[in-house]
Enzyme design. Structure first.
Site, PDB file in Angstrom:
ATOM      1  N   GLY A  11       0.440  -0.937  -0.480  1.00 16.12           N
ATOM      2  CA  GLY A  11       0.057  -0.010   0.308  1.00 16.12           C
ATOM      3  C   GLY A  11       0.794   1.087  -0.190  1.00 16.12           C
ATOM      4  N   GLY A  14       1.778   8.365   3.160  1.00 17.97           N
ATOM      5  CA  GLY A  14       2.617   9.455   3.564  1.00 17.97           C
ATOM      6  C   GLY A  14       3.112  10.111   1.915  1.00 17.97           C
ATOM      7  N   PHE A  15       4.398   9.795   1.785  1.00 18.08           N
ATOM      8  CA  PHE A  15       4.048  10.102   1.021  1.00 18.08           C
ATOM      9  C   PHE A  15       5.199   8.784  -0.183  1.00 18.08           C
ATOM     10  CE2 PHE A  15       4.109  14.317   1.204  1.00 18.08           C
ATOM     11  CZ  PHE A  15       4.891  14.921   2.648  1.00 18.08           C
ATOM     12  N   ASP A 134       3.643  11.933  15.427  1.00 18.52           N
ATOM     13  CA  ASP A 134       1.764  11.352  15.298  1.00 18.52           C
ATOM     14  C   ASP A 134       1.979   9.671  15.733  1.00 18.52           C
ATOM     15  OD1 ASP A 134       0.478  11.435  13.624  1.00 18.52           O
ATOM     16  OD2 ASP A 134       1.636  10.018  11.665  1.00 18.52           O
TER      17      ASP A 134
END
Length: 529
Positions: A11, A14-15, A134
């Protein structure tokens, strides 16, 4: 690199795109992150994650070898570099996936174990002056031997260090060029607004994560619609000391949270000790005692929560009534004073004659069919709008910013524009003209009040609410003075002006109160933020 062979795509995060690869050197499966965002900031965060992970050796952090970060030169479709990061593969599920198996919340003993392990991981990070920034259920994984069975003995692993930062002197200094990273429902207020953050930011996010695991509900579902505070204790039955600790960790004020991990670890050990002690007792007696205590506690909490809810509801209702009455009084005064000043300027000063002469000549030239009944009335409308806007602004009853210049400008523009539209509607002095004036004037005035959120909703509800109330009164046969008024500059006409603008100001206050205390909380509860 002639070393890693792709097995499957996992998958994106983020980037980066994420894959499972086979490492031919170590003969093990690993995780490969490939940076697909080509911005310099994305590359900086990617390199930062690699540096943080390669410098830490802890079972709760994915391992990255010193050569785990590298860049490959590619020529197709154009010359560019592809940044890659290879790290240890964690076999298991994240806590967000596990929570779905416990709709009513995970067992307290499991959560306590995860909580303790997570704090130990943060101790290692904070000791190295690194904050994760995070923490949430999807970034906490369990090394499990079986994906369908959780025993509580599994190792917690904190993942996704893309937002991790180095800090000095207790806080991370944030500059304007720094990337603002946050996760709704978990990140603390100082991080959401881009202020300086420190270790307490991780404590806030972890506290909200643990509350989600205990209650089975996302933090945003537990937030009070008006205050934003978490109302969560009634959704789970846990140790009160643990509940108090979690409440301290999620305080809005950074100074009210625990200062460092050692404080949290010490309090967790005191909570865990009675649990271990009870396990050594007779199982039957322990079960009976626990059930009895839980029943009494649950009953007491239910009664206490019910009483507290009733008291809070009554208090909030009375506070809303008082704030609304205060707004009505100030708006009526503002509208009355504005109308009086506007009336004197319009009918008893040279300004009224000048404005009347100008409008009588200029407006028909633009629109030949326009019939102006009383051009001086625009002055009364303008100053009445200014007074109304200032009255609402001074009251501060609806959480608006006190921007007097903007409010005054919009008050003048909205009421004047409404007067102009009235001149275009025939027949003159009609209910249709009054409704049109209300819709235009009230909506524009509301937009200029400095309300903090949901501006369009406030404008729509206030304008249409006021217009519908006036339309209903007209339909019932109640006489309402309609615009424009007659040319008579006498004080009888002044009282009509005062009655009209004061009445409209009262209706605006009532509709704003209805929006602020009822409609907007419902919209927030439904998820419109």
């Amino acid at each position: 690199m002639n070393r890693y062979y792709p097995l499957r795509a996992l998958g994106s995060g983020g980037f980066a795109q994420i894959y499972t690869v086979w490492d031919t050197k170590t003969q093990t499966e690993k995780v490969l992150k490939v940076l697909v965002e080509n911005s310099p900031k994305a590359l900086e965060l990617f390199q930062q994650e690699a540096q943080v992970l390669s410098n830490i050796s802890h079972p709760g952090v994915p391992k990255v070898e010193t050569d785990g970060f590298f860049q490959i030169n590619l020529t197709n479709p154009k010359q560019h570099q592809l940044a890659c990061l290879v790290m240890e593969k964690i076999y298991g599920q994240n806590l967000e996936e596990i929570r779905k198996n416990f709709p009513q919340g995970c067992p307290e003993n499991l959560v306590m174990n995860w909580f303790t392990q997570a704090i130990n991981i943060l101790q290692e990070l904070h000791k190295r002056q690194i904050i994760h920034r995070d923490i949430k259920p999807s970034n906490l994984m369990l090394r499990t031997s079986s994906p369908h069975q959780v025993t509580g003995e599994e190792q917690i692993v904190l993942i996704d260090f893309g937002g991790a930062k180095q800090f000095n002197g207790g806080i991370l200094q944030v500059n304007n060029s720094s990337t603002r990273l946050f996760s709704a429902g978990y990140s603390p207020p100082e991080q959401m607004v881009g202020s300086n953050v420190g270790p307490a930011a991780d404590f806030y996010a972890l506290g909200r994560t643990i509350i989600e695991l205990l209650t089975g509900k996302h933090p945003q579902e537990l937030e009070d619609a008006i205050t934003g505070e978490l109302k969560w204790r009634s959704y789970c039955d846990i140790n009160l000391q643990l509940a108090d600790l979690l409440d301290e960790m999620i305080q809005t004020d950074v100074r009210s949270r625990p200062a460092h991990t050692a404080i949290i670890q010490k309090r967790l050990s005191k909570i865990s000790y009675p649990i271990l002690q009870r396990k050594s007792q007779s199982r039957l007696f322990n079960q009976f005692k626990t059930n009895l205590i839980r029943s009494i506690t649950k009953f007491t909490q239910a009664v206490g929560n019910t009483i507290l809810f009733i008291i809070q509801t009554i208090f909030q209702f009375l506070l809303a009534c008082f704030s609304t009455i205060w707004a009505i009084v100030l708006v009526w005064l503002g509208a009355t004073i504005g109308t009086l000043i506007g009336f004197l300027l319009a009918y008893h000063s040279k300004l009224g004659a000048l404005v009347g002469e100008f409008l009588t000549i200029q407006l028909p030239a633009l629109t030949p069919s326009l019939q102006i009944n009383d051009p001086k009335a625009v002055i009364v409308c303008s100053v009445a709008g200014l007074g109304t806007a200032w009255g609402i602004t001074i009251s501060g009853s609806f959480g608006q910013k006190r921007r007097f210049l903007l409010a005054a400008s919009m008050g003048v523009i909205s009421y004047s524009l409404g007067w102009l539209i009235c001149q275009l509607i025939t027949p003159a002095n009609s209910p249709e003209g009054l409704i049109a004036w209300i819709l235009i004037a009230v909506s524009l005035l509301t937009l200029g009040l400095g309300l903090r959120t949901h501006y369009i909703a406030y404008a729509f509800i206030t304008a249409f609410g006021t217009a519908n109330i006036v339309a209903a009164l007209i339909h019932l046969g109640i006489e309402i003075p309609l615009l424009p008024f007659s040319h008579d500059p006498g004080f009888v006409n002044l009282f009509k002006y005062i009655a009209f603008f004061g009445f409209i100001g009262i209706l605006i206050s009532v509709c704003l109160a209805f929006s602020y205390y009822f409609i907007l909380p419902c919209l927030r509860w439904l998820g419109w933020r």
